[in-house]
Design a protein around this motif. Sequence first.
Motif, PDB file in Angstrom:
ATOM      1  N   THR A   5       0.810  -1.217   0.000  1.00 27.62           N
ATOM      2  CA  THR A   5       0.000   0.000   0.000  1.00 27.62           C
ATOM      3  C   THR A   5       0.844   1.267   0.000  1.00 27.62           C
ATOM      4  OG1 THR A   5      -1.837  -1.124   1.093  1.00 27.62           O
ATOM      5  CG2 THR A   5      -1.797   1.269   1.226  1.00 27.62           C
ATOM      6  N   ALA A   6       1.913   1.305   0.785  1.00 24.08           N
ATOM      7  CA  ALA A   6       2.740   2.520   0.841  1.00 24.08           C
ATOM      8  C   ALA A   6       3.301   2.850  -0.538  1.00 24.08           C
ATOM      9  CB  ALA A   6       3.864   2.343   1.857  1.00 24.08           C
ATOM     10  N   ASP A   7       3.788   1.826  -1.249  1.00 22.59           N
ATOM     11  CA  ASP A   7       4.316   2.056  -2.595  1.00 22.59           C
ATOM     12  C   ASP A   7       3.210   2.522  -3.545  1.00 22.59           C
ATOM     13  OD1 ASP A   7       7.251   0.872  -2.596  1.00 22.59           O
ATOM     14  OD2 ASP A   7       6.000  -0.478  -1.415  1.00 22.59           O
ATOM     15  N   ALA A   8       2.017   1.958  -3.386  1.00 19.24           N
ATOM     16  CA  ALA A   8       0.899   2.341  -4.249  1.00 19.24           C
ATOM     17  C   ALA A   8       0.478   3.786  -4.001  1.00 19.24           C
ATOM     18  CB  ALA A   8      -0.277   1.391  -4.023  1.00 19.24           C
ATOM     19  N   ILE A   9       0.481   4.213  -2.737  1.00 11.96           N
ATOM     20  CA  ILE A   9       0.119   5.599  -2.430  1.00 11.96           C
ATOM     21  C   ILE A   9       1.152   6.547  -3.028  1.00 11.96           C
ATOM     22  CG2 ILE A   9      -0.247   7.295  -0.607  1.00 11.96           C
ATOM     23  CD1 ILE A   9      -2.499   5.282  -0.776  1.00 11.96           C
ATOM     24  N   ALA A  10       2.417   6.197  -2.897  1.00 10.18           N
ATOM     25  CA  ALA A  10       3.471   7.027  -3.485  1.00 10.18           C
ATOM     26  C   ALA A  10       3.286   7.132  -4.998  1.00 10.18           C
ATOM     27  CB  ALA A  10       4.848   6.445  -3.151  1.00 10.18           C
ATOM     28  N   ALA A  11       2.970   6.008  -5.632  1.00  3.63           N
ATOM     29  CA  ALA A  11       2.755   6.017  -7.082  1.00  3.63           C
ATOM     30  C   ALA A  11       1.541   6.853  -7.447  1.00  3.63           C
ATOM     31  CB  ALA A  11       2.596   4.581  -7.582  1.00  3.63           C
ATOM     32  N   ALA A  12       0.483   6.770  -6.639  1.00  6.09           N
ATOM     33  CA  ALA A  12      -0.733   7.537  -6.922  1.00  6.09           C
ATOM     34  C   ALA A  12      -0.467   9.030  -6.890  1.00  6.09           C
ATOM     35  CB  ALA A  12      -1.823   7.171  -5.912  1.00  6.09           C
ATOM     36  N   PHE A  13       0.409   9.460  -5.997  1.00  3.08           N
ATOM     37  CA  PHE A  13       0.716  10.888  -5.870  1.00  3.08           C
ATOM     38  C   PHE A  13       1.940  11.296  -6.703  1.00  3.08           C
ATOM     39  CE2 PHE A  13      -2.175  10.510  -2.356  1.00  3.08           C
ATOM     40  CZ  PHE A  13      -2.727  11.767  -2.197  1.00  3.08           C
ATOM     41  N   GLY A  14       2.566  10.325  -7.347  1.00  2.00           N
ATOM     42  CA  GLY A  14       3.714  10.646  -8.184  1.00  2.00           C
ATOM     43  C   GLY A  14       4.923  11.102  -7.413  1.00  2.00           C
ATOM     44  N   VAL A  15       5.153  10.513  -6.236  1.00  3.11           N
ATOM     45  CA  VAL A  15       6.298  10.892  -5.409  1.00  3.11           C
ATOM     46  C   VAL A  15       7.125   9.655  -5.088  1.00  3.11           C
ATOM     47  CG1 VAL A  15       5.067  12.847  -4.394  1.00  3.11           C
ATOM     48  CG2 VAL A  15       5.013  10.621  -3.237  1.00  3.11           C
ATOM     49  N   GLY A  16       8.319   9.881  -4.563  1.00  2.25           N
ATOM     50  CA  GLY A  16       9.166   8.780  -4.152  1.00  2.25           C
ATOM     51  C   GLY A  16       8.768   8.256  -2.775  1.00  2.25           C
ATOM     52  N   ILE A  17       9.472   7.240  -2.331  1.00  4.58           N
ATOM     53  CA  ILE A  17       9.196   6.659  -1.015  1.00  4.58           C
ATOM     54  C   ILE A  17      10.511   6.209  -0.390  1.00  4.58           C
ATOM     55  CG2 ILE A  17       8.764   4.363  -2.014  1.00  4.58           C
ATOM     56  CD1 ILE A  17       6.694   3.933   0.250  1.00  4.58           C
TER      57      ILE A  17
END
Length: 251
Positions: free
Chosen positions: A80-92
């Motif tokens: 989920t954390a990676d998916a949220i980062a991808a949704a917002f177009g940011v790194g993690i």
Amino acid sequence: MSAPTAAVLMIGDEILSGRTRDINLQQVAQFLEPLGIPVREARVVADVQEEIVAAVNELRAKYTYVFTTGGIGPTHDDITADAIAAAFGVGISEHPDALKDMAERYAKMGTEFTPARRRMARVPHGASLVANPVSGAPGFQTGNVFTLAGVPSIARAMLEDIGPRLETGAVVHKVTVRGKGLREGDIAEGLGAIAKEAPGVAIGSYPWYGAVDDHGVALVARSVDIAALAAAQAKLEALTRSLGVEPEIQS
């Protein structure tokens, strides 16, 4: 300014397979209701990143707040954390405050802070942490999206840190008029007429079946307008009495 609304996105193959029974939707909705933030939509998606990303982006554009539950643990399928980062177009990456707090917590427990456990300190860039007083690994807020754990006790505890961040709306008041022994067919016509005459009041009919001698219909009215709600309640009580049943009132 429009009234705030919310959506809940439950993430996990275990929910879709039926192995896990979700109660987080109920917890989030019950927490938000007194704040005047109604949950308008709920979805369940699998542990598939592109599906999570698509759902998050659609819901965050449609509602004031989005609450996701599940998928922020230490295992390979916690994406989920990676998916949220991808949704917002940011790194993690590992959040320094989360990493420090978790390292100290595991040291006190005498438990090794393994690479798998360190994964729970990974947060999308720009996100703020959501405290987890139960097990330590934080949730996080990215824009209007709050990402919570899937374990119900942890998700519920995280909501306490989120509450002060929310823009509240008008509180929805509710009253329930129970008619023991009634059936929906008995009240359908009269209930429809009451609903038409009560603008601003949402009225629902919910039958219950306990036993042969324990069944009936619960008529639930909701409104931000206390006077309109009281008027609707009086009509619901009158409808119930007209069918020979003394109403039971629950506020």
